[in-house]
Motif scaffolding. Structure first.
Motif, PDB file in Angstrom:
ATOM      1  N   SER A  45       0.834  -1.206   0.000  1.00 31.86           N
ATOM      2  CA  SER A  45       0.000   0.000   0.000  1.00 31.86           C
ATOM      3  C   SER A  45       0.868   1.256   0.000  1.00 31.86           C
ATOM      4  O   SER A  45       0.610   2.208  -0.753  1.00 31.86           O
ATOM      5  CB  SER A  45      -0.925   0.000   1.217  1.00 31.86           C
ATOM      6  OG  SER A  45      -1.625   1.221   1.325  1.00 31.86           O
ATOM      7  N   HIS A  46       1.913   1.248   0.837  1.00 37.91           N
ATOM      8  CA  HIS A  46       2.816   2.407   0.902  1.00 37.91           C
ATOM      9  C   HIS A  46       3.514   2.604  -0.441  1.00 37.91           C
ATOM     10  O   HIS A  46       3.648   3.740  -0.927  1.00 37.91           O
ATOM     11  CB  HIS A  46       3.838   2.195   2.010  1.00 37.91           C
ATOM     12  CG  HIS A  46       4.852   3.293   2.100  1.00 37.91           C
ATOM     13  ND1 HIS A  46       4.542   4.571   2.514  1.00 37.91           N
ATOM     14  CD2 HIS A  46       6.181   3.307   1.799  1.00 37.91           C
ATOM     15  CE1 HIS A  46       5.621   5.324   2.478  1.00 37.91           C
ATOM     16  NE2 HIS A  46       6.626   4.588   2.046  1.00 37.91           N
ATOM     17  N   HIS A  49       0.964   4.118  -3.002  1.00 43.45           N
ATOM     18  CA  HIS A  49       0.719   5.549  -2.817  1.00 43.45           C
ATOM     19  C   HIS A  49       1.948   6.380  -3.183  1.00 43.45           C
ATOM     20  O   HIS A  49       1.824   7.476  -3.753  1.00 43.45           O
ATOM     21  CB  HIS A  49       0.298   5.828  -1.381  1.00 43.45           C
ATOM     22  CG  HIS A  49      -1.111   5.436  -1.082  1.00 43.45           C
ATOM     23  ND1 HIS A  49      -2.199   6.088  -1.626  1.00 43.45           N
ATOM     24  CD2 HIS A  49      -1.626   4.449  -0.295  1.00 43.45           C
ATOM     25  CE1 HIS A  49      -3.318   5.532  -1.188  1.00 43.45           C
ATOM     26  NE2 HIS A  49      -2.997   4.542  -0.388  1.00 43.45           N
ATOM     27  N   THR A  50       3.120   5.877  -2.865  1.00 45.61           N
ATOM     28  CA  THR A  50       4.350   6.607  -3.178  1.00 45.61           C
ATOM     29  C   THR A  50       4.516   6.767  -4.688  1.00 45.61           C
ATOM     30  O   THR A  50       4.869   7.850  -5.181  1.00 45.61           O
ATOM     31  CB  THR A  50       5.574   5.887  -2.588  1.00 45.61           C
ATOM     32  OG1 THR A  50       5.417   5.788  -1.167  1.00 45.61           O
ATOM     33  CG2 THR A  50       6.857   6.644  -2.884  1.00 45.61           C
ATOM     34  N   GLU A  53       1.805   9.267  -6.021  1.00 40.21           N
ATOM     35  CA  GLU A  53       1.979  10.670  -5.636  1.00 40.21           C
ATOM     36  C   GLU A  53       2.989  11.405  -6.515  1.00 40.21           C
ATOM     37  O   GLU A  53       3.034  12.632  -6.514  1.00 40.21           O
ATOM     38  CB  GLU A  53       2.358  10.744  -4.149  1.00 40.21           C
ATOM     39  CG  GLU A  53       1.161  10.437  -3.247  1.00 40.21           C
ATOM     40  CD  GLU A  53       1.535  10.116  -1.816  1.00 40.21           C
ATOM     41  OE1 GLU A  53       2.758  10.145  -1.501  1.00 40.21           O
ATOM     42  OE2 GLU A  53       0.626   9.808  -1.024  1.00 40.21           O
ATOM     43  N   PRO A  59      -2.008  15.087  -3.465  1.00 45.04           N
ATOM     44  CA  PRO A  59      -2.545  13.726  -3.338  1.00 45.04           C
ATOM     45  C   PRO A  59      -3.169  13.501  -1.969  1.00 45.04           C
ATOM     46  O   PRO A  59      -2.715  14.041  -0.964  1.00 45.04           O
ATOM     47  CB  PRO A  59      -1.313  12.842  -3.537  1.00 45.04           C
ATOM     48  CG  PRO A  59      -0.157  13.706  -3.146  1.00 45.04           C
ATOM     49  CD  PRO A  59      -0.539  15.097  -3.534  1.00 45.04           C
ATOM     50  N   ARG A  61      -4.480  10.277   0.394  1.00 42.69           N
ATOM     51  CA  ARG A  61      -4.598   8.836   0.593  1.00 42.69           C
ATOM     52  C   ARG A  61      -5.949   8.536   1.228  1.00 42.69           C
ATOM     53  O   ARG A  61      -6.153   8.784   2.406  1.00 42.69           O
ATOM     54  CB  ARG A  61      -3.458   8.327   1.486  1.00 42.69           C
ATOM     55  CG  ARG A  61      -2.083   8.552   0.877  1.00 42.69           C
ATOM     56  CD  ARG A  61      -0.990   7.856   1.674  1.00 42.69           C
ATOM     57  NE  ARG A  61       0.318   8.064   1.075  1.00 42.69           N
ATOM     58  CZ  ARG A  61       1.408   7.387   1.399  1.00 42.69           C
ATOM     59  NH1 ARG A  61       1.341   6.451   2.344  1.00 42.69           N
ATOM     60  NH2 ARG A  61       2.559   7.636   0.800  1.00 42.69           N
ATOM     61  N   ASP A  65      -5.870   1.149  -0.775  1.00 41.28           N
ATOM     62  CA  ASP A  65      -5.608   0.993  -2.207  1.00 41.28           C
ATOM     63  C   ASP A  65      -6.331   2.041  -3.052  1.00 41.28           C
ATOM     64  O   ASP A  65      -6.640   1.807  -4.217  1.00 41.28           O
ATOM     65  CB  ASP A  65      -6.017  -0.415  -2.668  1.00 41.28           C
ATOM     66  CG  ASP A  65      -7.513  -0.664  -2.466  1.00 41.28           C
ATOM     67  OD1 ASP A  65      -8.167   0.140  -1.776  1.00 41.28           O
ATOM     68  OD2 ASP A  65      -8.026  -1.670  -3.003  1.00 41.28           O
ATOM     69  N   ALA A  67      -6.807   6.509  -3.811  1.00 35.94           N
ATOM     70  CA  ALA A  67      -6.319   7.861  -3.554  1.00 35.94           C
ATOM     71  C   ALA A  67      -7.007   8.848  -4.483  1.00 35.94           C
ATOM     72  O   ALA A  67      -7.496   8.489  -5.558  1.00 35.94           O
ATOM     73  CB  ALA A  67      -4.809   7.934  -3.761  1.00 35.94           C
TER      74      ALA A  67
END
Length: 386
Positions: A45-46, A49-50, A53, A59, A61, A65, A67
């Motif tokens: 998940s991290h 998002h990374t 972004e 962005p 979150r 899953d 954004a």
């Protein structure tokens, strides 16, 4: 079931359905069920998002899953091509497929995302839908049920049907003021969003939660108090660590236990809430209160299946009034103990040191043989290619 791919949906598997009810049908059709590995899922998940972004302005979150974010159309002329580049980057770098919806408001973007997942449209959309013009928006909304609109649940959807509003386009054409009087301000804002008027702001993901809940189903029927005691103490350790990470102190604690509602055995489910004399985030203090509550909850003769704790009435650590009747030195010692425990567990792994009531055997924990390995965070679980 909390996540399904298209073949699962084609089998008729519903979201939230108990896995034991559908597993035979899944296996018969050469499907596979995966269990939970929160360490692996959290890391993926991290990474998701990374990667995302990099492409977005401001962005947000929204979930594990999902954004939101803005695209600068003065810089990006071909918005759909830009979204397809985002999609291919996620696929290439993480191996994750995703649907992307783009429009003028968050609710319309969610509607576009919904359209991106519709099977019969995928050969045209390839998982990217841009609802730009009024004609495109109305075409999509007319083919969506009201319950497919972000924020419209089944109960509200049923009441809307009674009023003759059966699809999202009809909801868009409804009067916001009238809907506010008949329902609530949230539905009125949703209607404005469907009409391209931004009206919904997300909570800052960095803001503290209103409560922290940690619960878990047992891997076997539990009848003994000591095993329930272990589970509650373990849940408190996890929950209190989350509170400290948010720099929050806890003013109220709730403990609950329940039997298996799918079993033919005697049923029992109950919870107790305790208002603390003063806010705290120390594991030992919270454990003492939680176990006190458990003693009043526990009844012999039942097969317990689930236990959990909820920490609520959270306040920022710099906004609390300390206990006037406790020696500051005692409080400082407890705080130091908690800090030492956290530092040891951070260095040597979760649960390396714990309070005795949390136990070590944890025979009550579920044995999740379906959980995937921690491919991205543990060297000994990396995929080996010969």
């Amino acid at each position: 079931m909390v996540a399904r791919n298209q073949p699962m949906k084609d089998l008729g598997v519903k979201m939230g359905e108990a896995a034991f009810k559908i597993k035979n049908n899944v296996y018969k059709n050469k499907g596979h069920l995966w269990g939970s590995n929160f360490e692996f899922f959290g890391d993926m998940s991290h990474r998701f998002h990374t990667e995302l972004e990099y492409f977005l302005i401001e962005p947000e979150r929204y979930s594990v899953d999902e954004a939101f974010g803005r695209i600068d159309t003065s810089y990006t002329k071909d918005v759909k091509a830009y979204a397809q580049e985002m999609q291919s980057t996620l696929k290439r770098n993480l191996g994750l497929g995703c649907g992307i919806g783009i429009s003028h408001t968050r609710t319309l973007a969610k509607a576009a995302s919904h359209c991106a997942k519709i099977k019969q449209w995928k050969h045209k959309t390839n998982g990217v839908v841009f609802l730009d013009t009024e004609e495109q928006i109305n075409y999509a909304l007319e083919r969506m049920q009201t319950t497919d609109v972000w924020g419209v649940g089944r109960k509200i959807g049923a009441k809307l049907s009674e009023l003759g509003i059966h699809n999202a386009l009809q909801l868009k054409q409804a009067c916001p003021i009238e809907m506010k009087s008949k329902f609530n301000v949230v539905l009125a804002r949703t209607i404005q969003e469907l009409n391209k008027i931004p009206s919904i702001d997300l909570k800052d993901p960095m803001m503290a939660r209103e409560q922290i809940c940690v619960s878990r189903s047992m891997g076997k029927p539990v009848t003994q108090f000591n095993e329930l005691k272990e589970s509650i103490a373990t849940h408190i350790a996890v929950a209190s660590k989350k509170a400290r990470q948010q720099l929050m102190f806890v003013s109220q604690i709730q403990v609950f236990i329940s039997t298996n509602p799918f079993s033919d055995t005697k049923q029992y489910s109950k919870s107790i809430g305790i208002d603390l004399p003063y806010p705290t985030s120390k594991t030992l203090d919270l454990t003492n209160y939680a176990l006190y509550a458990l003693k009043h909850l526990y009844k012999a003769g039942y097969e317990y299946k689930k236990s959990g704790v909820i920490l609520s009435k959270l306040v920022l650590s710099n906004q609390i009034q300390t206990n006037l009747f406790e020696e500051n030195s005692d409080d400082e010692v407890k705080l130091k103990q908690t800090e030492v425990m956290d530092s040891i567990n951070d260095k040597f792994g979760k649960g390396a040191i714990r309070i005795a009531s949390a136990g070590y055997s944890h025979n009550w924990k579920p044995k999740d043989d379906l959980a995937p390995p921690s491919y991205t965070t543990r060297l000994d679980e990396l995929v080996i290619v010969n």
